[in-house]
Design a protein around this motif. Structure first.
Motif: not given
Length: 564
Positions: A452-454, A485-488, A545-553
């Motif tokens: 899932r995308m944040v 990032y983390e989800h809110q 890699e997607k975490v580093k790109n700010g796309l997911t958590t």
């Protein structure tokens, strides 16, 4: 420019510095052309923001309060003051009950007729506050439930003794087919707006539960409790739409039907299962307009280059692995769409056929009449195909026919249910496929998952903890200063913190060294270790890699890549 004093709203907004005289003049010109309301034109033009500027200003001008319903928690006793059909009809929402006065949120505070009629229903003094139309609509859905006004109308028209029946064979027995259809449409429309992929309708002893699957996770749909009285009618309505036998309730049934939402055609695949309290239904929402191309799959640059090279090959087998719901079929369809240029004959055999693909011959298996993956594959070979897709290799017979087809010059796509790419090799060997056949035909094993995308509107920075470093240890080297990032959760993402999904991939290309390991019947661990040493990026590394790109958590990547 015309005198703003003739237009009290325009004058007020200019005096408060909310809009400029030029913007008012533009809006007035458009009003002359279209005849619309000045406030609506200012909103459509983007000159004012409804909730933070426009409505609070209007409320101040009228001497009433402006409220944001999403920030409030309205007690049930207040909700019950106004029946759902009246709340929906007048587009109002009860907000507060205090000392004999009911506070009502509305978008039309000057429409006295509404309050005169509601006053007769409530038999109390009414106080008016202003709220946005979107806020009121969401509040009605949140507190009354989807289609509450429809259910209320049916409750008024259906005889009470009808609820005592344990079975309803035909929806004509309850004279409310149109209302049942309207309620079902409301459920489907709400599911589509919420980006749901499935609608679950589940009967229990004292309730009918409806849930939506959004981004792979199930959420309860807010529906009226009275819906339980109409469960048989709802089931029958879906069967009628799907051309199924409404009298048969003892065995599973499958069907499909189409609906249109605006300009979008939705194909709904329906499955019924008998339970002690009635039939359980799952509706899979298939949107043909959302078939992905290779650019949209979330592939890394080098992964996309590998996949594009694979689908151009004249022969061989490409296996995509992963659990149910990991997006394997979507990736396969994307590959087929890419090569569906009319120059190659493409045939698929599936269970079931998910999307109708123009220019591709698609076969639905039917084991009851002897049409299995294996028998269908044999027949497909007589139709001179260039490319074939086999929905799933489940047994030795299907595997052997697919591999033999690849040996005779066909390109084969198929799926396996394994946790990672390397396990695809051992699964086929366990089925009884000879190693030399695998090394001669299989070009690549591709494992995939959906993360899932944040939500980009409410995500917040997170810190890298020792626990996080430990969880990714051995596969990912986490630099201390990496921004994650983390989800809110916010209104835009339905308070989930996530919006949409993308795939992460693990490409095990069968080069010479991997083929030597297969010939030696090496285990999945040994094959995986060699592939990583030769540059294979694992699922968890792809996720990071997607975490580093700010796309997911990080939590989402760990959730979908947990090893069993």
């Amino acid at each position: 420019m015309e005198n703003p004093s003739k237009f009290p709203l325009g004058k007020l907004l200019i005096e408060k510095g909310i809009i400029t005289p030029e913007q008012l003049e533009t809006a007035l010109k458009k009003q002359k052309e279209t005849g619309g309301l000045l406030g609506a034109i200012l909103l459509e033009s983007g000159f004012v923001d409804e909730e933070t500027v426009f409505l609070p200003t209007i409320a101040g001008q009228l001497g009433i309060d402006f409220v944001r319903l999403k920030d409030r928690n309205i007690p049930p006793e207040v909700i019950h003051k106004i029946p759902p059909k009246f709340a929906s009809h007048y587009k109002v929402m009860p907000v507060q009950w205090e000392e004999g006065t009911l506070t009502i949120a509305t978008t039309q505070p000057l429409e006295m007729r509404i309050f005169d009629e509601l006053g007769l229903i409530v038999n109390a003094k009414l106080k008016c506050v202003l709220a946005s139309e979107k806020d009121i609509h969401e509040a009605i859905r949140r507190y009354y439930g989807v289609g509450a006004e429809t259910i209320a109308q049916m409750m008024d028209t259906v005889q009470p003794q009808a609820f005592a029946r344990t079975e309803v064979s035909n929806i004509e027995e309850i004279d409310s087919e149109a209302s049942i259809g309207k309620f079902l449409n409301q459920i489907l429309l709400e599911a589509y707006k919420d980006r749901a992929t499935d609608v679950h309708i589940e009967p229990f002893e004292d309730e009918l539960q409806i849930r939506y699957r959004v981004d792979g996770v199930l959420y309860d749909a807010r529906v009226p409790k009275n819906i339980k009285h109409f469960k048989d009618s709802i089931i029958s309505r879906i069967k009628v739409l799907s051309n199924l036998n409404i009298a048969e309730k003892r065995v599973p049934q499958d069907g499909r039907f189409k609906v249109r939402v605006g300009d979008t055609d939705l194909d709904l695949r329906v499955s019924f299962l008998p339970t002690p309290y009635g039939e359980s239904v799952v509706l899979r929402i298939l949107n043909a307009a959302r078939l992905f191309n290779l650019e949209e799959l979330g592939l890394a640059k080098n992964e996309r280059a590998i996949l594009e090279n694979l689908i151009k090959k004249p022969h061989g087998v490409v296996f995509i692995t992963g659990p149910t719901g990991s997006g394997k079929t979507t990736t396969l369809y994307s590959c087929l769409s890419q090569i569906n240029t009319g120059k190659r004959k493409i045939i698929t055999i599936e269970d079931p056929v998910e999307y109708q693909l123009k220019g591709i011959t698609q076969i639905q298996i039917h084991p009851a009449v002897g049409l299995t993956f294996a028998s269908g594959l044999r027949s497909m070979l007589r139709h001179d195909p260039d490319v074939m897709m086999v929905g799933e290799v489940r047994d030795m017979e299907t595997a052997e026919i697919a591999i033999q087809a690849a040996l005779t010059g066909h390109l084969i796509f198929s799926t396996l249910h394994t946790n990672d790419a390397a396990s695809g090799v051992t699964r086929l060997l366990d089925m009884g496929v000879e190693p030399y056949l695998l090394t001669s035909t299989v070009e690549c094993f591709i494992a995939q998952r959906l993360v899932r995308m944040v939500c980009g509107k409410c995500r917040r920075p997170a810190r890298i903890t020792p626990e996080l470093v430990r969880d990714f240890a051995g596969e990912v080297d986490i630099a201390p200063g990496t921004a994650i990032y983390e989800h809110q959760g916010c209104e835009a993402c339905g308070l989930t913190g996530y919006s949409g999904r993308q795939a992460i991939y693990e490409f095990l290309v069968c080069d010479e060294e991997i083929r030597q390991l297969i010939m030696g019947r090496a285990g999945a661990g040994e094959i995986r270790k060699k592939a990583v040493a030769r540059g294979m990026r694992t699922l968890r590394q792809a996720g990071w890699e997607k975490v580093k790109n700010g796309l997911t958590t990080p939590q989402e990547v760990l959730r979908v890549t947990q090893e069993e």
